[in-house]
Write a protein that holds these residues in place. Structure first.
Motif, PDB file in Angstrom:
ATOM      1  N   LYS A 126       0.843  -1.182   0.000  1.00  0.00           N
ATOM      2  CA  LYS A 126       0.000   0.000   0.000  1.00  0.00           C
ATOM      3  C   LYS A 126       0.883   1.238   0.000  1.00  0.00           C
ATOM      4  O   LYS A 126       1.846   1.325   0.762  1.00  0.00           O
ATOM      5  CB  LYS A 126      -0.916   0.003   1.225  1.00  0.00           C
ATOM      6  N   VAL A 127       0.563   2.188  -0.865  1.00  0.00           N
ATOM      7  CA  VAL A 127       1.371   3.410  -0.936  1.00  0.00           C
ATOM      8  C   VAL A 127       0.940   4.373   0.163  1.00  0.00           C
ATOM      9  O   VAL A 127      -0.196   4.323   0.667  1.00  0.00           O
ATOM     10  CB  VAL A 127       1.236   4.091  -2.317  1.00  0.00           C
ATOM     11  N   SER A 128       1.830   5.260   0.542  1.00  0.00           N
ATOM     12  CA  SER A 128       1.533   6.266   1.557  1.00  0.00           C
ATOM     13  C   SER A 128       0.554   7.299   0.998  1.00  0.00           C
ATOM     14  O   SER A 128       0.344   7.390  -0.214  1.00  0.00           O
ATOM     15  CB  SER A 128       2.816   6.960   1.999  1.00  0.00           C
ATOM     16  N   GLU A 129      -0.023   8.085   1.888  1.00  0.00           N
ATOM     17  CA  GLU A 129      -0.944   9.132   1.442  1.00  0.00           C
ATOM     18  C   GLU A 129      -0.229  10.132   0.547  1.00  0.00           C
ATOM     19  O   GLU A 129      -0.790  10.621  -0.445  1.00  0.00           O
ATOM     20  CB  GLU A 129      -1.537   9.846   2.658  1.00  0.00           C
ATOM     21  N   LYS A 172       2.336   9.507  -1.423  1.00  0.00           N
ATOM     22  CA  LYS A 172       2.508   8.860  -2.723  1.00  0.00           C
ATOM     23  C   LYS A 172       1.185   8.817  -3.481  1.00  0.00           C
ATOM     24  O   LYS A 172       1.155   9.021  -4.702  1.00  0.00           O
ATOM     25  CB  LYS A 172       3.049   7.440  -2.525  1.00  0.00           C
ATOM     26  N   HIS A 173       0.085   8.590  -2.764  1.00  0.00           N
ATOM     27  CA  HIS A 173      -1.224   8.539  -3.399  1.00  0.00           C
ATOM     28  C   HIS A 173      -1.566   9.888  -4.038  1.00  0.00           C
ATOM     29  O   HIS A 173      -2.106   9.944  -5.158  1.00  0.00           O
ATOM     30  CB  HIS A 173      -2.284   8.153  -2.364  1.00  0.00           C
ATOM     31  N   GLN A 174      -1.258  10.967  -3.336  1.00  0.00           N
ATOM     32  CA  GLN A 174      -1.515  12.299  -3.892  1.00  0.00           C
ATOM     33  C   GLN A 174      -0.656  12.560  -5.121  1.00  0.00           C
ATOM     34  O   GLN A 174      -1.107  13.183  -6.095  1.00  0.00           O
ATOM     35  CB  GLN A 174      -1.252  13.372  -2.819  1.00  0.00           C
ATOM     36  N   LEU A 226       0.289  10.294  -7.215  1.00  0.00           N
ATOM     37  CA  LEU A 226      -0.329   9.524  -8.298  1.00  0.00           C
ATOM     38  C   LEU A 226      -1.532  10.267  -8.874  1.00  0.00           C
ATOM     39  O   LEU A 226      -1.756  10.258 -10.097  1.00  0.00           O
ATOM     40  CB  LEU A 226      -0.745   8.145  -7.776  1.00  0.00           C
ATOM     41  N   LEU A 227      -2.316  10.884  -8.007  1.00  0.00           N
ATOM     42  CA  LEU A 227      -3.471  11.644  -8.483  1.00  0.00           C
ATOM     43  C   LEU A 227      -3.026  12.832  -9.332  1.00  0.00           C
ATOM     44  O   LEU A 227      -3.650  13.156 -10.352  1.00  0.00           O
ATOM     45  CB  LEU A 227      -4.312  12.126  -7.291  1.00  0.00           C
ATOM     46  N   LYS A 246      -2.007  11.490 -12.635  1.00  0.00           N
ATOM     47  CA  LYS A 246      -3.184  11.131 -13.416  1.00  0.00           C
ATOM     48  C   LYS A 246      -3.793  12.363 -14.066  1.00  0.00           C
ATOM     49  O   LYS A 246      -4.176  12.344 -15.253  1.00  0.00           O
ATOM     50  CB  LYS A 246      -4.211  10.444 -12.517  1.00  0.00           C
TER      51      LYS A 246
END
Length: 310
Positions: free
Chosen positions: A290-293, A295-297, A299-300, A303
């Motif tokens: 699971k990626v960190s928050e 890292k998630h941001q 990715l967004l 995108k």
């Protein structure tokens, strides 16, 4: 054939199997239990509810399942899997590896075949060449023969010890017991550091081995697989069975037990090996990272950038 091979759950259907542990349990060498290959394990055994055509179908399902778990193992990059194959010649090690691992991504798997040690290898301790070949985290390593040759071939042919540059006073009646202890300690070290070990002995009968040897001689495209040394080594069959039994009795441990796999029917050998590997990987409870928050941001943001591009 003893009752040990007649306790399989007839309702099991392998992949996906409801009680796969019941299917594979008869093949494990229980730690601390002395076994007899002749009395306890039938090389020609094949489960009464599984026929050749069904086994091939189930093996294909198993291959797909192994590919899935290997992908997660690689992504998680925490555990490694070491699979060891030992057997008499012509038991089917090569073909088992070829078929069972056919769906594996080569990027995450490596096979090592350990033959007679080289001059450089003989200048080191007997575990050295195998230690160098251990799989990294996220990887599957397969040993086609292994350091166990040093308590098998070397024990049947003790003159080989003279090539290993061992101090003479250490070549005594306790050398095999010491090697068993060293191997057990080595494997405990590996397991304690995240390397899961599966050890398979492909148990072929003397009669089936002879049949396969003759086939290698009679079929031109199999001549390369056979040498006269194979026939000579077969004369030591009883000695090999004795040292194999002693090896199982001393090195089947809670952290790295041995599995004795019937090998007279290759189709059955493959589906059992696949089932055991599948079960082991499943028990690791592998998950994609699971990626960190943060890292998630990222990715967004990536995108959004991609969607805005032409």
């Amino acid at each position: 054939m003893t009752d040990k091979h007649s306790q399989t759950d007839s309702s099991s259907k392998l992949f996906p199997i409801q009680k796969l542990d019941n299917f594979i349990r008869p093949f494990i060498v229980s730690p601390g239990q002395k076994i007899s290959l002749a009395k306890d394990y039938n090389p020609a055994y094949k489960d009464h509810y599984l026929d050749k055509s069904e086994a091939k179908s189930e093996l294909q399902k198993g291959i797909k399942a192994l590919a899935k778990y290997q992908d997660i193992l690689y992504a998680q990059n925490t555990y490694a899997l070491l699979i060891i194959f030992q057997a008499m010649d012509a038991a089917g090690k090569d073909s088992t590896i070829k078929h069972v691992m056919s769906g594996i991504n080569p990027q995450g798997c490596q096979v090592y075949s350990f033959k007679a040690p080289s001059t450089e290898e003989l200048d080191h301790t007997y575990l050295w060449r195998c230690f160098k070949a251990l799989p990294a985290q996220g990887q599957i390593g397969i040993f086609n023969r292994s350091y166990y040759e040093e308590v098998l071939v070397t024990r049947v042919h003790p003159e080989l010890l003279e090539q290993q540059h061992i101090p003479p006073n250490l070549i005594d009646k306790h050398i095999w017991k010491r090697r068993f202890e060293e191997i057990n300690n080595f494997e405990k070290y590996l397991v304690n550091n995240g390397i899961v070990i599966l050890k398979f002995f492909l148990n072929v009968s003397k009669e089936e081995q002879k049949k396969r040897f003759l086939e290698r001689i009679d079929l031109p495209d199999k001549n390369w697989k056979f040498s006269v040394d194979d026939a000579r080594e077969r004369t030591f069959w009883n000695e090999y069975m004795a040292v194999y039994e002693d090896m199982f009795n001393h090195t089947s441990t809670e952290w790295a037990p041995w599995y004795v796999i019937p090998a007279d029917h290759k189709w059955f050998t493959r589906v059992v090996v696949a089932g055991i590997i599948y079960t082991q990987l499943k028990e690791l409870n592998l998950k994609y990272p699971k990626v960190s928050e943060e890292k998630h941001q990222e990715l967004l943001q990536a995108k959004a950038m991609l969607e805005s591009q032409k």
